[in-house]
Design a protein around this motif. Structure first.
Motif, mmCIF file in Angstrom:
data_model
loop_
_atom_site.group_PDB
_atom_site.id
_atom_site.type_symbol
_atom_site.label_atom_id
_atom_site.label_comp_id
_atom_site.label_asym_id
_atom_site.label_seq_id
_atom_site.Cartn_x
_atom_site.Cartn_y
_atom_site.Cartn_z
ATOM 1 N N MET A 223 45.045 -54.020 24.331
ATOM 2 C CA MET A 223 46.145 -54.258 25.291
ATOM 3 C C MET A 223 46.224 -55.936 25.541
ATOM 4 O O MET A 223 45.035 -56.511 25.645
ATOM 5 N N LYS A 224 47.487 -56.525 25.482
ATOM 6 C CA LYS A 224 47.472 -57.878 25.650
ATOM 7 C C LYS A 224 47.833 -58.197 26.924
ATOM 8 O O LYS A 224 48.521 -57.789 27.584
ATOM 9 N N SER A 225 47.312 -59.455 27.391
ATOM 10 C CA SER A 225 47.424 -59.756 28.757
ATOM 11 C C SER A 225 48.854 -60.263 29.144
ATOM 12 O O SER A 225 49.572 -61.106 28.264
ATOM 13 N N ILE A 226 49.258 -59.819 30.154
ATOM 14 C CA ILE A 226 50.815 -60.506 30.635
ATOM 15 C C ILE A 226 50.287 -61.812 31.253
ATOM 16 O O ILE A 226 51.399 -62.469 31.571
ATOM 17 N N PHE A 227 49.227 -62.081 31.578
ATOM 18 C CA PHE A 227 48.810 -63.401 32.346
ATOM 19 C C PHE A 227 48.539 -64.606 31.341
ATOM 20 O O PHE A 227 47.623 -64.470 30.502
ATOM 21 N N ARG A 228 49.253 -65.592 31.346
ATOM 22 C CA ARG A 228 49.068 -66.504 30.251
ATOM 23 C C ARG A 228 47.865 -67.590 30.410
ATOM 24 O O ARG A 228 46.939 -67.798 29.964
ATOM 25 N N GLN A 229 48.077 -68.163 31.669
ATOM 26 C CA GLN A 229 46.992 -68.804 32.462
ATOM 27 C C GLN A 229 46.310 -68.036 33.550
ATOM 28 O O GLN A 229 47.014 -67.841 34.522
ATOM 29 N N VAL A 230 44.846 -68.197 33.555
ATOM 30 C CA VAL A 230 44.188 -67.806 34.482
ATOM 31 C C VAL A 230 43.031 -68.769 35.270
ATOM 32 O O VAL A 230 42.448 -69.261 34.510
ATOM 33 N N GLY A 231 43.396 -68.898 36.495
ATOM 34 C CA GLY A 231 42.514 -69.875 37.190
ATOM 35 C C GLY A 231 41.154 -68.930 37.570
ATOM 36 O O GLY A 231 41.040 -67.842 38.100
ATOM 37 N N LEU A 232 39.754 -69.764 37.091
ATOM 38 C CA LEU A 232 38.716 -69.151 37.477
ATOM 39 C C LEU A 232 37.892 -69.852 38.673
ATOM 40 O O LEU A 232 37.767 -70.983 38.460
ATOM 41 N N PHE A 233 37.518 -69.001 39.774
ATOM 42 C CA PHE A 233 36.889 -69.638 40.711
ATOM 43 C C PHE A 233 35.647 -69.066 40.935
ATOM 44 O O PHE A 233 35.488 -67.922 40.971
ATOM 45 N N GLY A 234 34.596 -69.673 41.470
ATOM 46 C CA GLY A 234 33.198 -69.018 41.734
ATOM 47 C C GLY A 234 32.650 -69.386 42.785
ATOM 48 O O GLY A 234 33.096 -70.394 43.650
ATOM 49 N N LYS A 235 31.463 -68.905 43.103
ATOM 50 C CA LYS A 235 30.597 -69.328 44.425
ATOM 51 C C LYS A 235 29.865 -70.384 43.935
ATOM 52 O O LYS A 235 28.947 -70.117 43.148
ATOM 53 N N TYR A 236 29.902 -71.543 44.597
ATOM 54 C CA TYR A 236 29.078 -72.716 44.051
ATOM 55 C C TYR A 236 28.284 -73.621 45.059
ATOM 56 O O TYR A 236 28.504 -74.917 45.040
ATOM 57 N N GLN A 237 27.866 -72.977 46.064
ATOM 58 C CA GLN A 237 26.995 -73.754 47.053
ATOM 59 C C GLN A 237 25.750 -74.474 46.150
ATOM 60 O O GLN A 237 25.247 -73.923 45.420
ATOM 61 N N THR A 238 25.848 -75.714 46.445
ATOM 62 C CA THR A 238 25.120 -76.682 45.928
ATOM 63 C C THR A 238 23.635 -76.426 46.264
ATOM 64 O O THR A 238 22.784 -77.098 45.729
ATOM 65 N N THR A 239 23.422 -75.931 47.293
ATOM 66 C CA THR A 239 22.007 -75.780 48.042
ATOM 67 C C THR A 239 21.584 -74.262 47.206
ATOM 68 O O THR A 239 20.404 -73.772 47.949
ATOM 69 N N ALA A 240 22.207 -73.758 46.362
ATOM 70 C CA ALA A 240 21.746 -72.407 46.020
ATOM 71 C C ALA A 240 20.565 -72.592 45.465
ATOM 72 O O ALA A 240 20.256 -73.622 44.839
ATOM 73 N N ALA A 241 19.464 -71.454 45.381
ATOM 74 C CA ALA A 241 18.320 -71.450 44.392
ATOM 75 C C ALA A 241 18.655 -71.373 43.034
ATOM 76 O O ALA A 241 19.412 -70.875 42.884
ATOM 77 N N PRO A 242 17.802 -72.223 42.375
ATOM 78 C CA PRO A 242 18.038 -72.308 40.923
ATOM 79 C C PRO A 242 18.172 -70.784 40.327
ATOM 80 O O PRO A 242 19.195 -70.844 39.430
ATOM 81 N N ALA A 243 17.530 -69.844 40.629
ATOM 82 C CA ALA A 243 17.890 -68.447 40.043
ATOM 83 C C ALA A 243 19.337 -67.993 40.204
ATOM 84 O O ALA A 243 20.054 -67.504 39.600
ATOM 85 N N LEU A 244 19.661 -68.417 41.656
ATOM 86 C CA LEU A 244 21.135 -67.995 41.891
ATOM 87 C C LEU A 244 22.186 -68.430 41.279
ATOM 88 O O LEU A 244 23.063 -68.196 40.659
ATOM 89 N N ALA A 245 21.723 -70.003 41.058
ATOM 90 C CA ALA A 245 22.886 -70.720 40.473
ATOM 91 C C ALA A 245 22.881 -70.334 38.995
ATOM 92 O O ALA A 245 23.849 -70.342 38.582
ATOM 93 N N ALA A 246 21.776 -70.045 38.267
ATOM 94 C CA ALA A 246 21.757 -69.828 37.061
ATOM 95 C C ALA A 246 22.585 -68.509 36.606
ATOM 96 O O ALA A 246 23.191 -68.344 35.687
ATOM 97 N N SER A 247 22.406 -67.733 37.490
ATOM 98 C CA SER A 247 22.949 -66.163 37.614
ATOM 99 C C SER A 247 24.538 -66.444 37.853
ATOM 100 O O SER A 247 25.339 -65.893 37.087
ATOM 101 N N THR A 248 25.074 -67.467 38.598
ATOM 102 C CA THR A 248 26.444 -67.622 38.908
ATOM 103 C C THR A 248 26.693 -68.301 37.827
ATOM 104 O O THR A 248 27.980 -67.844 37.253
#
Length: 301
Positions: A1-26
């Motif tokens: 199936m072809k996407s009808i959305f040409r451009q997709v903006g990607l947003f993430g959870k990006y707390q700079t104080t997150a633990a290294p393991a959580l940051a790597a997982s994100t």
């Protein structure tokens, strides 16, 4: 199936104080999703702070406003708090949002992270249910001048300080005096926010299609002071009469310190947030999953 959305903006959870393991997982989750979107024929644009804090490279980046003007879809990876922040900013641009849950609850980020490869393709091809959520426009007026202005998707909360006593508040609806209240605070919640702080304070659940607000007192001095549901066409005004260290919180993500005589007004915003859900999604599915309904032992005759 072809996407009808040409451009997709990607947003993430990006707390700079997150633990290294959580940051790597994100970072790993964002990389997987970005690669998957590209394989579906989408041009991925990563939100600038997300890319910087997650260390995500190899894709064009843009700030939230630019994504709002150039992208056809926003995909938010995180929890409800992440979605609240992005939803408020993109509502004025009319960009639809899909939420992939990497948080605790997921009332408005409803696709499980381990299911995105099977759930997203039909949605990208146009097989989805659309859900519009109202926003509240609130401001703090001091001596006749607006000193703070914010949008809220969940709630506007007037709260006492951590070590202070009760607040005294005057409540008006469309300029008509309703009551003088003594309480720890007052919550004005949208239907979306009725399952958040307002629910914990004893308020009712409101279906998101209802054009209304719920007013919920926090630990009221008078026990007959109960939650009330109002139409969202009204303007609600809360005046701080007395109490120390009071504040007004907007989705618990922005805050204004209050002085005696300040008036907090809440009215319906002209903007709405557009959520896309998997085909067949219903609000009751969310309630059953997140509130663990129907999980008790079956009744026996």
């Amino acid at each position: 199936m072809k996407s009808i959305f040409r451009q997709v903006g990607l947003f993430g959870k990006y707390q700079t104080t997150a633990a290294p393991a959580l940051a790597a997982s994100t970072r790993a989750a964002l990389e997987d999703i970005a690669e998957f979107l590209s394989s579906q024929g989408c041009e991925v644009v990563v939100e600038r702070d997300t890319a910087a804090n997650a260390g995500l490279t190899g894709y064009p980046t843009a700030d939230v406003v630019a994504i709002g003007t150039q992208c056809d879809l926003g995909l938010v990876v995180g929890g409800d708090g992440t979605m609240l922040g992005i939803g408020r900013q993109l509502a004025r641009h009319g960009v639809p949002l899909i939420g992939i849950n990497q948080g605790r609850l997921g009332f408005i980020t409803d696709i499980r992270l381990d299911q995105f490869r099977t759930v997203l393709p039909p949605m990208l091809a146009g097989e989805y249910d659309e859900d519009h959520r109202s926003l509240m426009h609130a401001n703090v007026v001091r001596d006749g001048q607006a000193v703070f202005d914010a949008l809220a998707m969940n709630d506007v909360v007037v709260n006492r300080g951590a070590t202070s006593g009760m607040l005294e508040l005057n409540l008006e609806v469309d300029g008509h005096f309703v009551a003088n209240q003594r309480a720890d605070g007052l919550i004005v919640a949208s239907p979306t926010g009725s399952s958040a702080y307002a629910l914990s304070a004893g308020g009712p659940l409101l279906h998101p299609a209802l054009p209304g607000y719920v007013l919920v007192p926090i630990a009221p001095h008078t026990l007959s002071n109960r939650p009330i549901v109002l139409p969202d066409a009204v303007e609600i005004t809360i005046e701080l009469v007395s109490g120390r260290d009071a504040s007004a919180n907007f989705d618990m993500q922005s805050l204004a310190s209050l002085m005696h005589g300040d008036r907090i007004t809440v009215r319906r915003s002209q903007h709405k947030v557009r959520f896309l859900h998997p085909k067949g999604w219903t609000y009751f599915d969310t309630l059953r999953k997140k509130l663990h309904w129907n999980e008790g032992a079956p009744l026996t005759p």
